[in-house]
Design an enzyme around this catalytic site. Structure first.
Site, short mmCIF file in Angstrom:
data_model
loop_
_atom_site.label_atom_id
_atom_site.label_comp_id
_atom_site.label_asym_id
_atom_site.label_seq_id
_atom_site.Cartn_x
_atom_site.Cartn_y
_atom_site.Cartn_z
N HIS A 125 0.84 -1.22 0.00
CA HIS A 125 0.00 0.00 0.00
C HIS A 125 0.87 1.26 0.00
O HIS A 125 0.44 2.30 0.48
CB HIS A 125 -0.94 0.04 1.21
CG HIS A 125 -1.69 -1.24 1.44
ND1 HIS A 125 -2.94 -1.47 0.91
CD2 HIS A 125 -1.34 -2.37 2.09
CE1 HIS A 125 -3.34 -2.69 1.26
NE2 HIS A 125 -2.38 -3.26 1.97
N SER A 152 13.68 20.89 -17.28
CA SER A 152 12.45 21.64 -17.51
C SER A 152 12.81 22.93 -18.22
O SER A 152 13.84 23.53 -17.94
CB SER A 152 11.77 21.94 -16.18
OG SER A 152 10.91 23.05 -16.31
N LYS A 180 14.96 21.45 -12.15
CA LYS A 180 14.31 20.16 -12.38
C LYS A 180 15.17 19.16 -13.13
O LYS A 180 15.89 19.50 -14.07
CB LYS A 180 13.00 20.37 -13.19
CG LYS A 180 11.88 20.99 -12.38
CD LYS A 180 11.31 20.08 -11.29
CE LYS A 180 10.47 18.96 -11.84
NZ LYS A 180 9.17 19.41 -12.34
N GLU A 192 8.83 7.75 -17.18
CA GLU A 192 7.43 8.16 -17.39
C GLU A 192 6.93 7.68 -18.75
O GLU A 192 5.81 7.21 -18.90
CB GLU A 192 7.30 9.68 -17.27
CG GLU A 192 7.55 10.16 -15.85
CD GLU A 192 7.71 11.67 -15.79
OE1 GLU A 192 6.73 12.36 -15.58
OE2 GLU A 192 8.85 12.15 -16.00
#
Ligand code: ARG
Length: 455
Positions: A153, A274, A280, A287
């Site tokens: 979880h 970024s 970043k 992804e």
């Protein structure tokens, strides 16, 4: 090519709708190999003289060279790869080319080409998959006996060896590999000789044909053979499952590489920045890997939907099988090397992982202590629950509660309870095959290495 019964010309939109050359030209080599093998059987059956066979084989070699050098010039009338090759062969060798299609149909031809193409592609994917497994195994070995939190979880659950976690991803891919090998086996069945649907009347030897083209078996039933696309569905399931497994690995790494976790740093070669926020460093590689699973699942659904409710035998719907097939291969050939690279170049921070462990994760071990002292597990679970809540109220770790507190909750506790609060000991106690003790994991590593040696 089929113009004999027609007097008019095809509608321009219909032609574009009908033509598959734009995508099935990728099977040029398979189409030519299939035609060469077919020509040899035609000679065997007495349809081609030795000279005619030679002319056709030489002509097909020329067409092959044109494709290989990207010199092949498409003609507007080239409906698909099969007609394109035959049209060009006719230009090169003349009328004798007209004998090549004797006893053959594009129905058994396309089924054969597609299987040949799939066999080649799946072998490449298999290698790329093995490479990801190799990368996982290398990192798993490098992690030695480092501990990390295991999660359920996404909550800290129990300490596990980092190697154990890395290998959990290895075994998923190992099952995918086994599925791929089985899929290859079933794909290796020759449909050629099935004609349009009823088989050919020519005196050809399908077993020789199969051997010539590298197939392991010949189809049993011509009606089935021209319409069987199970092998594509199976492959698309394999691909979707691989995609889903990679997405899970990607998700773990995305979470673990966040500043909040800090368990791993991705190499800059597999991250991007970024355009707005200079600080970043984004895990785009992972992804995209997560995202690609979507299209792989989509391809599987596309094919199942395509096949559902089709009447016997070949129907033009089947032309729609190729784009999902190709796309799944392309997607994985693109994704797998990236994932292997990410794994190989990632730096794992074993200290950070260790720091993320706390005594609270040993609550199960405290319950096990009571069980060893004859307390039924359900009761032990309740008792430790009370202790956890007590520790929370006092804002201390479980290991910092006094023996009085322990004994007040259950008399079976003694001062050796504090020996339980040893993370390494907790992992080491889980010794059964498949568990997280160092010895069990060593055994697992051995088994994983053996899998990679097999192929
Ligand atoms: N381009 C077709 C396909 O990909 C080849 C088979 C055509 N056969 C036919 N009877 N029209 O399925």
């Amino acid at each position: 090519m089929w113009g004999g019964r027609f007097s008019g010309t095809i509608d321009e939109h219909m032609a574009r709708f009908n033509n598959s050359f734009a995508f099935d030209h990728r099977m040029w080599d398979e189409d030519i190999r299939g035609s060469m093998a077919w020509a040899r059987q035609l000679a065997h059956a007495g349809i081609l003289t030795p000279d005619e066979l030679l002319a056709i084989l030489r002509g097909l070699e020329t067409v092959r060279a044109e494709f290989a050098k990207r010199h092949f010039v498409v003609h507007p009338s080239d409906e698909d790869i099969h007609t394109a090759v035959e049209r060009r062969l006719t230009e090169i060798v003349g009328d004798v080319a007209g004998k090549l299609h004797t006893g053959r149909s594009r129905n058994d031809q396309v089924a054969t080409d597609t299987r040949l193409w799939t066999l080649g592609a799946l072998r490449r994917v298999e290698c790329a998959l093995r490479d990801v497994q190799n990368a996982l195994l290398t990192q798993a070995e490098a992690a030695k006996t480092a501990l990390m939190p295991g999660y359920t979880h996404l909550q800290r659950a129990q300490p596990v060896l980092t190697t154990h976690w890395l290998l959990s991803h290895f075994w998923r891919l190992e099952r995918d590999h086994a599925r791929l090998v089985e899929c290859l086996e079933r794909t290796s069945t020759l449909p050629l000789g099935s004609g349009a649907l009823a088989g050919t009347s020519l005196d050809i030897d399908r077993s020789v044909l199969a051997k010539d083209l590298g197939f392991n078996a010949i189809s049993f039933n011509s009606l089935d053979a021209v319409s069987d696309r199970d092998f594509i569905v199976e492959w698309l399931f394999c691909a979707a499952m691989i995609g889903v497994h990679l997405s899970q690995l990607a998700e773990d790494l995305i979470i673990y590489s966040s500043t909040e976790f800090g368990f791993v740093t991705l190499d800059e070669a597999f991250a991007t920045g970024s355009s707005l926020m200079p600080q970043k460093k984004n895990p785009d590689s992972l992804e995209l890997t997560r995202g690609k699973a979507g299209r792989l699942i989509g391809n599987l659904v596309t094919l199942l939907t395509l096949l559902k409710g089709l009447p016997s035998t070949y129907n033009k719907d089947l032309q729609e099988d190729k784009e999902p097939l190709f796309d799944a291969v392309d997607t994985l050939e693109l994704t797998l090397p990236v994932v292997a690279g990410v794994i190989r170049t990632s730096r794992f921070h074993y200290n950070r992982m260790r720091e993320a462990l706390d005594d609270g994760m040993l609550a199960t071990d405290v319950a096990d202590y009571l069980v060893e002292h004859g307390v039924p597990f359900r009761e032990a679970h309740r008792v430790v629950g009370v202790l956890v809540s007590e520790a929370e109220t006092r804002q201390v770790q479980l290991s910092k509660l006094s023996l009085e507190v322990y004994r007040a909750v259950h008399p079976a506790f003694d001062d050796d309870i504090y020996m339980v609060f040893n993370l390494d000991r907790s992992a080491a106690a889980r010794r059964v095959p498949g568990a997280t003790s160092a010895e069990a994991v060593q055994e697992q590593l051995k088994q994983a290495r053996a899998c990679l040696r097999e192929t």
